[in-house]
Design a protein around this motif. Structure first.
Motif, PDB file in Angstrom:
ATOM      1  N   THR A  25     -21.893 -34.751 -36.521  1.00  0.00           N
ATOM      2  CA  THR A  25     -22.176 -35.564 -38.401  1.00  0.00           C
ATOM      3  C   THR A  25     -20.983 -35.617 -39.278  1.00  0.00           C
ATOM      4  O   THR A  25     -21.228 -36.543 -39.899  1.00  0.00           O
ATOM      5  CB  THR A  25     -22.839 -33.732 -38.798  1.00  0.00           C
ATOM      6  OG1 THR A  25     -23.968 -33.534 -37.707  1.00  0.00           O
ATOM      7  CG2 THR A  25     -23.970 -34.608 -39.722  1.00  0.00           C
ATOM      8  N   SER A  28     -19.785 -38.913 -37.925  1.00  0.00           N
ATOM      9  CA  SER A  28     -20.829 -40.769 -38.532  1.00  0.00           C
ATOM     10  C   SER A  28     -21.410 -40.455 -40.295  1.00  0.00           C
ATOM     11  O   SER A  28     -22.018 -41.585 -40.783  1.00  0.00           O
ATOM     12  CB  SER A  28     -23.053 -39.815 -37.802  1.00  0.00           C
ATOM     13  OG  SER A  28     -23.541 -40.511 -38.765  1.00  0.00           O
ATOM     14  N   THR A  29     -21.343 -39.440 -40.900  1.00  0.00           N
ATOM     15  CA  THR A  29     -21.011 -39.226 -42.372  1.00  0.00           C
ATOM     16  C   THR A  29     -20.319 -40.211 -43.324  1.00  0.00           C
ATOM     17  O   THR A  29     -20.287 -41.123 -44.027  1.00  0.00           O
ATOM     18  CB  THR A  29     -21.465 -38.086 -43.013  1.00  0.00           C
ATOM     19  OG1 THR A  29     -22.844 -37.567 -42.231  1.00  0.00           O
ATOM     20  CG2 THR A  29     -21.676 -38.354 -44.220  1.00  0.00           C
ATOM     21  N   GLN A  66     -29.045 -29.709 -39.973  1.00  0.00           N
ATOM     22  CA  GLN A  66     -29.106 -30.804 -38.930  1.00  0.00           C
ATOM     23  C   GLN A  66     -30.506 -31.378 -38.875  1.00  0.00           C
ATOM     24  O   GLN A  66     -32.125 -30.539 -39.173  1.00  0.00           O
ATOM     25  CB  GLN A  66     -29.534 -30.287 -36.889  1.00  0.00           C
ATOM     26  CG  GLN A  66     -27.497 -29.851 -36.874  1.00  0.00           C
ATOM     27  CD  GLN A  66     -26.320 -31.088 -37.185  1.00  0.00           C
ATOM     28  OE1 GLN A  66     -27.051 -32.058 -36.183  1.00  0.00           O
ATOM     29  NE2 GLN A  66     -25.595 -30.813 -37.691  1.00  0.00           N
ATOM     30  N   ALA A  88     -27.238 -38.306 -42.399  1.00  0.00           N
ATOM     31  CA  ALA A  88     -27.730 -37.729 -41.003  1.00  0.00           C
ATOM     32  C   ALA A  88     -29.489 -37.516 -40.284  1.00  0.00           C
ATOM     33  O   ALA A  88     -29.566 -38.342 -39.346  1.00  0.00           O
ATOM     34  CB  ALA A  88     -27.011 -36.932 -40.272  1.00  0.00           C
TER      35      ALA A  88
END
Length: 354
Positions: A25, A28-29, A66, A88
């Motif tokens: 995460t 991705s962030t 999540q 996310a």
């Protein structure tokens, strides 16, 4: 010295991981935040670190959260962001929208129980990269915009993005706040102790202001258009549309609700993401060719000033990205110092100035 894109992105990842965000995460962030800074959207990248830090320490954002699919049909999905940072959540939502659009021609996803997700354009571009049209909106946390003819803050910056594929690497990509300027641009002026241009802000009695801290003194940001005479009702109307799509549709708290951003453990921001296959209507290659020709014709418009050619939505950001990939991503001195202090306090390695 400006840091390279790779260093900039790695620094963000180190901070997010130090805050407890799962590695995948965080990767991705950090990508989404660095994409914003790379493309000159300096309001939605590293400049958000102080705000995110404040909110996570106050228990308003769960860095370990999540996204969860709460409801789903062949063409739609509702994502519960579990109180986490929005990047996310929105990415997962657009991934689902794209998958459904590939199967049925259209995919729509709404997100609730989320937080700030960075630049809308990143998610609209995801659709374009899949050969689809993308549209994205999000509600905002800050209530700092007065409706046209109003003397009370009711709305946020309430952004919207729209993207369509044309020439490879040159999609039409519109990413805009429904206010005269994004709140982050005002924040960046305040960080560097610089005045804002006339038209961005007004005092509590409606007089023009150049003080980047005017909102904290009871003033307001202006809807797109600036004044009723400048057609601020258009920005006001777009803001209403964004909130209906982002919050009323997803079930997130409406910006006008007294409980907006006040629920325990969550900012409860809402997002809306749509992916549409032009092949539903005609040959997709012909559609892309028309978009490309349309954009090129606009670019070929005779300019009022030869030194400032006519551009199409997405062109300025792509030019900035090309320059910053080569020269690095600049960060204001005061902001850099704040981010460094936050990084070191969290136990993250500081690599931006090595």
């Amino acid at each position: 010295m400006p840091a390279s894109y790779a260093t900039h992105r790695s620094q963000l990842e180190l901070i997010l991981r130090a805050w407890g965000m799962p590695e995948a995460t965080a990767v991705s962030t950090a990508e989404i935040m660095s994409w914003a800074d790379l493309h000159g959207i300096d309001t939605h990248g590293i400049s958000m670190i102080p705000t995110y830090d404040e909110r996570r320490r106050a228990g308003r954002i769960d860095m370990r959260a999540q996204p969860v699919v709460a409801r789903e049909t062949p063409i739609s999905a509702l994502i519960d962001g579990s109180g986490g940072l929005g990047h996310a959540n929105a990415r997962r939502a657009m991934e689902l929208a794209i998958k459904k659009a590939k199967a049925t021609g259209i995919g729509v996803a709404a997100v609730r129980n989320s937080a700030h997700f960075g630049a809308c354009g990143f998610y609209a571009l995801m659709a374009v990269e899949a050969g689809l049209i993308g549209m994205v909106t999000t509600s905002a946390s800050g209530i700092q915009v007065s409706p046209t003819f109003g003397a009370q803050a009711r709305l946020g910056t309430d952004p919207i993005a729209f993207a369509a594929p044309g020439l490879p690497g040159e999609p039409f990509l519109l990413d805009m706040a429904t206010t005269t300027v994004a709140a982050g641009k005002i924040r960046n002026k305040a960080n560097e102790n610089l005045p804002t241009p006339i038209g961005w802000l007004v005092t509590a009695d409606g007089s023009p202001s150049t003080d980047p801290r005017e909102v904290s003194k009871g003033g307001f940001m202006t809807p797109l258009g600036g004044t009723p005479e400048g057609s601020s009702h258009k920005g006001y109307g777009l803001s209403g549309m964004v909130n209906i799509l982002s919050s009323a549709l997803s079930g997130a708290t409406m910006v006008t609700d007294p409980l907006h951003t006040k629920k325990p453990g969550t900012m409860d921001i809402g997002h809306f993401l749509l992916a549409l296959d032009p092949g539903l209507f005609r040959d997709a290659a012909d559609f892309r060719a028309d978009v490309a020709a349309f954009c090129n014709t606009l670019r070929a418009t005779k300019p009022a000033d030869p030194a400032r050619p006519v551009l199409v939505a997405g062109d300025p950001e792509r030019r900035t990205a090309a320059r910053r990939r080569q020269d690095g991503i600049p960060v204001g001195t005061n902001l850099l110092a704040r981010v460094r202090d936050i990084a070191l306090a969290s136990g993250a390695e500081w690599i931006m100035e090595k």
